[in-house]
Enzyme design. Structure first.
Site, PDB file in Angstrom:
ATOM      1  N   ARG A 234     -30.494  -8.701  49.964  1.00  0.00           N
ATOM      2  CA  ARG A 234     -30.870  -9.747  49.017  1.00  0.00           C
ATOM      3  C   ARG A 234     -29.636 -10.573  48.676  1.00  0.00           C
ATOM      4  NH1 ARG A 234     -35.129  -8.623  50.538  1.00  0.00           N
ATOM      5  NH2 ARG A 234     -37.053  -8.095  49.386  1.00  0.00           N
ATOM      6  N   GLU A 263     -33.305 -19.697  48.233  1.00  0.00           N
ATOM      7  CA  GLU A 263     -33.798 -19.909  49.582  1.00  0.00           C
ATOM      8  C   GLU A 263     -34.969 -20.897  49.554  1.00  0.00           C
ATOM      9  OE1 GLU A 263     -34.724 -16.004  51.084  1.00  0.00           O
ATOM     10  OE2 GLU A 263     -32.629 -15.403  51.166  1.00  0.00           O
ATOM     11  N   HIS A 280     -33.241 -15.702  56.477  1.00  0.00           N
ATOM     12  CA  HIS A 280     -34.006 -14.544  56.006  1.00  0.00           C
ATOM     13  C   HIS A 280     -35.030 -14.105  57.056  1.00  0.00           C
ATOM     14  CE1 HIS A 280     -35.337 -12.435  52.031  1.00  0.00           C
ATOM     15  NE2 HIS A 280     -35.462 -11.632  53.073  1.00  0.00           N
TER      16      HIS A 280
END
Length: 314
Positions: A234, A263, A280
């Site tokens: 994270r 993000e 990600h």
């Protein structure tokens, strides 16, 4: 029942069967969320929803309160730090996840970032595509010391791969699985020792108030100047400003980052020449998404039938 799916665009494309299966249980509304969604818009979308199935969108107190008919929240994956599961529990709303199904995919990606950072693979690929051919020196990862922060499913999968590279493996975490550590040649150490002695540091722990900005100016100061930092967990685990300065000043050698605080990211950190950045995608394999979809559908069926749910996190 009315279900709202907020998944990554590629997840939907990779596993359309999950949506088809879910539609056999009720009405399904899909929001593609790669570019984010404004909170006011999300409040309107959840107003009449009974079940939320979510990947990375933040489901906080305001969203839960706006979903006046909400009965169940499902995390499509393992890490559920984007869901206020404590407040959901107070309102009698169960929250579940699908743990362990993306571990191999994320561990693969961690090694991809590690190799790319150590050998400047992506930079050299881009140089050749722009017509430039130049030798550069890198570092081997064979027989290097790797430090794994967090020894859960992903940490163990990373350790299995590290054994194939004949690496010395140290780990730090609150939950110590000594049996698995012995099988995988892993030694548990304190955080400062891990940071100061490792050639590659991989962050694979959960995000909570104790671990937020675990990698910061102070902890970066413990690392070797040749160290490579990999974060596949994270973004909030890393102080991005501190890491940006450390990389600019060559305090550490480089970083491979699959996750960011915001993000999509607009951070300067992602643009640095000694950073390998990906959007990600650690869990984004066809195999992992199929496994997660199967686990998620099993719980949707249980919920629809009034049965006990698996993998309750609250």
């Amino acid at each position: 029942m009315k279900m709202l799916f907020m998944l990554r665009d590629a997840f939907i494309e990779a596993n359309p069967k999950f949506l088809d299966d879910a539609r056999s249980l009720g009405e399904v509304k899909v929001l593609l969320t790669d570019q984010g969604i404004e909170k006011d818009a999300l409040k309107k979308e959840v107003a009449d929803i009974n079940v939320i199935v979510v990947a990375v969108v933040k489901i906080d107190k305001e969203i839960i309160d706006a979903a006046v008919n909400l009965k169940y929240i499902m995390k499509f994956g393992s890490g559920y730090d984007n869901i206020d599961h404590i407040y959901a529990r107070q309102k009698g709303i169960p929250v579940t996840n699908v743990p362990g199904q993306n571990s191999e995919a994320v561990a693969d990606h961690a090694f991809g970032l590690m190799l790319s950072a150590a050998r400047q693979i992506t930079q050299k690929n881009q140089e050749i595509k722009s017509g430039h051919w130049e030798l550069s020196m890198g570092h081997e990862i064979f027989q290097k010391r790797i430090g794994i922060i967090g020894f859960g499913n992903i940490g163990k999968a990373i350790a299995r791969r590290a054994n194939g590279f004949n690496m010395e493996i140290n780990a730090f975490g609150n939950h110590k699985d000594y049996e698995s550590a012995k099988k995988l040649n892993v030694r548990f150490v304190e955080l400062e020792e891990l940071l100061s002695t490792s050639d590659i540091i991989i962050v694979s722990t959960n995000l909570n108030e104790k671990t937020r900005k675990l990698i910061n100016k102070e902890t970066l100061g413990f690392m070797k100047s040749t160290a490579i930092l990999i974060n596949i967990s994270r973004g909030g685990l890393v102080d991005e400003d501190a890491l940006t300065e450390a990389l600019k000043n060559n305090q550490i050698s480089g970083a491979g980052l699959d996750v960011f605080i915001d993000e999509p990211t607009t951070s300067e950190l992602a643009t640095l020449p000694n950073v390998i950045a990906t959007p990600h995608i650690g869990a984004a394999t066809y195999e992992a998404i199929e496994r997660i979809g199967d686990g998620a559908f099993e719980n949707l069926k249980r919920f629809a039938a009034g049965k006990e749910l698996k993998n309750l996190v609250n």
